[in-house]
Design a protein around this motif. Sequence first.
Motif, PDB file in Angstrom:
ATOM      1  N   PRO A 104      -5.116  51.375  30.995  1.00 60.85           N
ATOM      2  CA  PRO A 104      -5.267  52.765  31.433  1.00 60.85           C
ATOM      3  C   PRO A 104      -5.371  53.696  30.231  1.00 60.85           C
ATOM      4  CG  PRO A 104      -3.007  52.007  31.758  1.00 60.85           C
ATOM      5  CD  PRO A 104      -3.796  50.808  31.340  1.00 60.85           C
ATOM      6  N   VAL A 105      -6.296  54.632  30.296  1.00 65.82           N
ATOM      7  CA  VAL A 105      -6.504  55.586  29.201  1.00 65.82           C
ATOM      8  C   VAL A 105      -5.884  56.932  29.551  1.00 65.82           C
ATOM      9  CG1 VAL A 105      -8.221  56.740  27.749  1.00 65.82           C
ATOM     10  CG2 VAL A 105      -8.613  54.397  28.526  1.00 65.82           C
ATOM     11  N   ASP A 106      -6.301  57.505  30.677  1.00 66.32           N
ATOM     12  CA  ASP A 106      -5.724  58.789  31.099  1.00 66.32           C
ATOM     13  C   ASP A 106      -6.201  59.090  32.514  1.00 66.32           C
ATOM     14  OD1 ASP A 106      -4.247  61.084  31.023  1.00 66.32           O
ATOM     15  OD2 ASP A 106      -5.351  62.027  29.384  1.00 66.32           O
ATOM     16  N   ASP A 107      -5.591  60.071  33.145  1.00 67.82           N
ATOM     17  CA  ASP A 107      -6.009  60.561  34.453  1.00 67.82           C
ATOM     18  C   ASP A 107      -6.679  61.916  34.280  1.00 67.82           C
ATOM     19  OD1 ASP A 107      -4.871  58.353  35.694  1.00 67.82           O
ATOM     20  OD2 ASP A 107      -2.944  59.348  35.986  1.00 67.82           O
ATOM     21  N   SER A 148      -3.973  56.202  24.905  1.00 66.06           N
ATOM     22  CA  SER A 148      -3.509  55.016  24.195  1.00 66.06           C
ATOM     23  C   SER A 148      -4.292  53.760  24.560  1.00 66.06           C
ATOM     24  CB  SER A 148      -2.024  54.775  24.505  1.00 66.06           C
ATOM     25  OG  SER A 148      -1.829  54.612  25.902  1.00 66.06           O
ATOM     26  N   GLY A 149      -5.081  53.822  25.662  1.00 67.15           N
ATOM     27  CA  GLY A 149      -5.725  52.611  26.144  1.00 67.15           C
ATOM     28  C   GLY A 149      -7.072  52.295  25.544  1.00 67.15           C
ATOM     29  N   ALA A 150      -7.650  53.180  24.736  1.00 70.94           N
ATOM     30  CA  ALA A 150      -8.977  52.916  24.178  1.00 70.94           C
ATOM     31  C   ALA A 150      -9.112  53.611  22.835  1.00 70.94           C
ATOM     32  CB  ALA A 150     -10.068  53.392  25.125  1.00 70.94           C
ATOM     33  N   VAL A 188      -8.984  56.803  34.488  1.00 65.02           N
ATOM     34  CA  VAL A 188      -9.929  56.213  33.535  1.00 65.02           C
ATOM     35  C   VAL A 188      -9.241  55.041  32.843  1.00 65.02           C
ATOM     36  CG1 VAL A 188     -11.389  56.614  31.520  1.00 65.02           C
ATOM     37  CG2 VAL A 188     -10.991  58.469  33.167  1.00 65.02           C
ATOM     38  N   SER A 189      -9.874  53.872  32.874  1.00 64.37           N
ATOM     39  CA  SER A 189      -9.349  52.705  32.165  1.00 64.37           C
ATOM     40  C   SER A 189     -10.492  52.011  31.447  1.00 64.37           C
ATOM     41  CB  SER A 189      -8.638  51.754  33.129  1.00 64.37           C
ATOM     42  OG  SER A 189      -9.497  51.385  34.188  1.00 64.37           O
ATOM     43  N   ALA A 190     -10.149  51.102  30.554  1.00 61.79           N
ATOM     44  CA  ALA A 190     -11.191  50.478  29.725  1.00 61.79           C
ATOM     45  C   ALA A 190     -10.744  49.127  29.211  1.00 61.79           C
ATOM     46  CB  ALA A 190     -11.522  51.397  28.542  1.00 61.79           C
TER      47      ALA A 190
END
Length: 216
Positions: A104-107, A148-150, A188-190
């Motif tokens: 997960p990156v952010d909402d 933090s996810g990408a 948003v996730s990556a």
Amino acid sequence: MTLRLADPSERDDLGAFTARVVRLDQTAQVTLRASAHRVTAWAATPFDVLATRSVAGVMEPDEVTVDATALLTALAVDRSEEIDLGPGFGLWAGELPPDGGWAPVDDVPAAELEQLTERGLALAREHGSAHGPPSSLLDQTVLTVTGSGARGGVKVPMRALFALSGMGFLGGADTGAGPAGETPVVRVSATGSWMRLDARYGAVVRRRVLSLPLFT
């Protein structure tokens, strides 16, 4: 080849997803993958972005590609517990993202994405042609999501928002990411090479890194 869904609401969810796929492309195909009592549907959209939706159920075999219109008919007309998927087309011809490895990156507030989509649609009407919106508009990065996810953030192109909107996923988007009563969000996730936007009614997925040619 048969599909058995957990209850009528799961059947309606998959039916709504398939109806949106057909609305965008009457010749579309849907790939169904079964794992751990879940069936995940995948479909290409005219925006070169994949759309996906997961429902509770089981299927035999565990992966099949079917005609979207035929699937919609089977879901809407034949209300028996077991859904006959017909002969199918074998395996998916394109590339699908991995099942795991998503960070997960952010909402992002759904309303923000809706506003960006509306601006893009206005530009598409102004500069588009009989062949649809220009590629320069579709490929334009309209939002960069950092977290933090990408590493370096996730660049979201307009084509991803058009797919999210065209599939009807943005309406009342709410992933349950925050406490009840808070602003609806899109998550948003990556992975290292894919990006994913999850809204209430489904998700869209696109490669972040295009495959390199073997020869130059």
